[in-house]
Design an enzyme around this catalytic site. Structure first.
Site, mmCIF file in Angstrom:
data_model
loop_
_atom_site.group_PDB
_atom_site.id
_atom_site.type_symbol
_atom_site.label_atom_id
_atom_site.label_comp_id
_atom_site.label_asym_id
_atom_site.label_seq_id
_atom_site.Cartn_x
_atom_site.Cartn_y
_atom_site.Cartn_z
ATOM 1 N N ARG A 262 0.836 -1.199 0.000
ATOM 2 C CA ARG A 262 0.000 0.000 0.000
ATOM 3 C C ARG A 262 0.872 1.250 0.000
ATOM 4 O O ARG A 262 1.806 1.373 0.788
ATOM 5 C CB ARG A 262 -0.925 0.013 1.221
ATOM 6 C CG ARG A 262 -1.886 -1.164 1.229
ATOM 7 C CD ARG A 262 -2.854 -1.119 2.367
ATOM 8 N NE ARG A 262 -3.658 -2.345 2.413
ATOM 9 C CZ ARG A 262 -4.570 -2.620 3.345
ATOM 10 N NH1 ARG A 262 -4.789 -1.755 4.311
ATOM 11 N NH2 ARG A 262 -5.233 -3.752 3.299
ATOM 12 N N ARG A 277 2.066 1.227 10.189
ATOM 13 C CA ARG A 277 1.599 1.602 8.844
ATOM 14 C C ARG A 277 2.757 1.494 7.867
ATOM 15 O O ARG A 277 3.530 2.427 7.688
ATOM 16 C CB ARG A 277 1.018 3.020 8.871
ATOM 17 C CG ARG A 277 0.115 3.346 7.691
ATOM 18 C CD ARG A 277 -0.522 4.702 7.851
ATOM 19 N NE ARG A 277 -1.416 4.756 8.990
ATOM 20 C CZ ARG A 277 -2.684 4.356 8.976
ATOM 21 N NH1 ARG A 277 -3.208 3.877 7.865
ATOM 22 N NH2 ARG A 277 -3.430 4.430 10.058
ATOM 23 N N GLU A 349 -6.183 -0.881 15.851
ATOM 24 C CA GLU A 349 -6.833 -1.807 14.911
ATOM 25 C C GLU A 349 -5.867 -2.916 14.479
ATOM 26 O O GLU A 349 -4.717 -2.652 14.122
ATOM 27 C CB GLU A 349 -7.299 -1.039 13.682
ATOM 28 C CG GLU A 349 -7.916 -1.930 12.614
ATOM 29 C CD GLU A 349 -7.830 -1.322 11.221
ATOM 30 O OE1 GLU A 349 -7.859 -2.111 10.252
ATOM 31 O OE2 GLU A 349 -7.712 -0.102 11.101
ATOM 32 N N SER A 352 -10.195 -5.565 10.336
ATOM 33 C CA SER A 352 -11.490 -4.985 9.969
ATOM 34 C C SER A 352 -12.301 -6.074 9.283
ATOM 35 O O SER A 352 -11.834 -6.659 8.296
ATOM 36 C CB SER A 352 -11.325 -3.796 9.018
ATOM 37 O OG SER A 352 -10.901 -2.650 9.703
ATOM 38 N N ARG A 391 1.074 -6.457 12.819
ATOM 39 C CA ARG A 391 0.462 -5.863 14.013
ATOM 40 C C ARG A 391 0.301 -6.902 15.122
ATOM 41 O O ARG A 391 0.327 -6.557 16.303
ATOM 42 C CB ARG A 391 -0.870 -5.223 13.651
ATOM 43 C CG ARG A 391 -0.696 -4.025 12.726
ATOM 44 C CD ARG A 391 -1.961 -3.208 12.558
ATOM 45 N NE ARG A 391 -1.730 -2.089 11.645
ATOM 46 C CZ ARG A 391 -2.564 -1.072 11.471
ATOM 47 N NH1 ARG A 391 -3.702 -1.032 12.146
ATOM 48 N NH2 ARG A 391 -2.266 -0.092 10.638
#
Length: 427
Positions: A262, A277, A349, A352, A391
């Protein structure tokens, strides 16, 4: 993609949804483009009907010996044919504009989604586990990892730049152990594992909603139609693109590992430290295909499956329903799993889990045939991380750290690391 009849015949419903989402999607521009498209279509249909009717007259005139009148009518029809050809080009351009604009409309939020502007409007549904108590000041993973000699940001920067990391020795082994552990867990509980390409074509990304709106967040391979996958959701959801599945085969529950790539174009300045991130990270993804009648039951199943990973690893977390202003483009409802990170003193987070209803299915042409027969219908698609591996590694380092800088390995992972119980500093 929304049902075209919805924004054509009930624009007030879509307008309300856009307001709830705090979205500036071009609904009115779309409706104006659609009106032009339909006007051109009606004009074209009329001219084609006229051409057919008057073409029959030509033969009648020649048969009646009215050659001069027949020639004049033939010339007139040639002009009409030219006009029709020009109108067809206009219609094609108008159709393309409608199709472009309707791809920019986000999904309609489910009635159970709380309305809110941003993450402050999210609703906590449940909390699992107690955050660990330390008799020392817990450190964040960006300090723990380098001190252990397993996490290296400087050399990653030398190789690729910011937002990359190198994992050494035990760190690399832990990353690999987590991937295998997650896949084994899901497979043992009935999910079908699939290994997919890490490059996808443009149609796949349009199908799941990343294109055209989020092009700047993708890595495009120059000179090709290929993109690096932002998540396994993209290739796995598209596995059955253009197919009609039998209802008896549903629900289908898949799990897949992929690296994810990403650009994070809209997140500069956010989470610049550590692994939160990154431009490249590993993830195990869960994808479900279901009927409309069962998809919200499947959302609970999918979310519960991601929770099982956290429970097995003993990581405290909470489940949050995202509000309308914080929800992803393709989702109708999303649960976020947020894991406790002691070094940062907050929940972050880690997964999701979303029900996209038929939004992606309309874009990717995913259908099923009902048991009783009849017309094929659009599937509902669901996806969620099970889990984001980097994560999860962060959460293990921070929750299982000890005062001497070592980190206890969760029991569930020890068989994947040859029985190793502790991460100690590497030399």
């Amino acid at each position: 993609m929304l049902n075209r009849e919805l924004w054509r015949n009930h624009p007030e419903v879509v307008a309300k949804a856009l307001q709830m989402r705090r979205s500036e999607a071009p609904l009115e521009e779309l409706r104006q483009a659609d009106e032009r498209f339909r006007r051109l279509q009606a004009e074209l249909d009329g001219k084609k009907a006229e051409l057919n009717r008057r073409s029959r007259e030509v033969g009648s005139l020649f048969a009646a010996g009215k050659r001069e009148e027949g020639e004049a009518l033939r010339r007139s029809l040639a002009e009409l044919s030219k006009s029709i050809a020009e109108l067809e080009k206009e219609l094609a351009a108008a159709r393309s504009e409608v199709e472009r604009l309707e791809l920019l409309l986000p999904n309609i939020p489910h009635a159970s989604v709380p309305e809110g502007e941003d993450e402050r409007g999210n609703r906590v549904e449940r909390v699992w586990g107690e955050p660990p108590r330390f008799d020392f000041e817990p450190r964040a993973h960006w300090d723990l990892g380098p001190a252990l000699g397993i996490l290296d940001f400087e050399r990653a920067g030398k190789i690729a730049g910011a937002r990359f990391a190198v994992l050494w020795g035990q760190g690399a082994a832990l990353e690999r152990a987590l991937i295998t552990f997650m896949l084994d867990l899901h497979r043992s509980r009935g999910w079908r594992e699939v290994y997919v390409p890490f490059l996808v074509n443009r149609d796949c990304l349009v199908g799941t909603g990343q294109l055209p709106k989020f092009a700047e967040d993708l890595f495009h391979v120059e000179g090709t139609d290929f993109f690096l996958v932002p998540t396994a959701e993209v290739p796995v959801t598209n596995l059955h693109r253009g197919e009609i599945l039998e209802e008896e085969s549903l629900p289908r529950r898949y799990c897949a590992y992929t690296p994810c790539f990403r650009a994070e174009a809209g997140s500069y300045g956010r989470d610049v430290r550590g692994l939160i991130r990154q431009h490249q990270f590993d993830k195990v993804e869960l994808v479900h295909l279901a009927t409309p009648e069962t998809s919200y039951q499947e959302l609970e199943v999918l979310t519960g499956e991601a929770e099982e990973v956290l429970k097995a690893l003993g990581l405290p977390y909470r489940v949050v329903t995202l509000c309308t202003g914080d929800m992803g483009f393709s989702a109708a409802k999303t649960y976020d799993l947020e894991v406790w990170l002691p070094g940062q003193g907050c929940y972050r987070e880690i997964s999701s889990c979303s029900n996209c209803e038929d939004f992606q299915a309309r874009r990717a042409d995913l259908k099923y045939r009902p048991k009783g027969g009849g017309k094929a219908q659009y599937l509902h698609t669901l996806n969620g991380s099970g889990l984001a591996v980097g994560r999860t590694l962060i959460a293990i380092l921070e929750n299982y750290q000890r005062a001497d800088g070592t980190v206890v390995i969760p029991e569930a992972l020890r068989p994947y690391l040859g029985g190793q119980e502790l991460l100690a500093p590497e030399t």
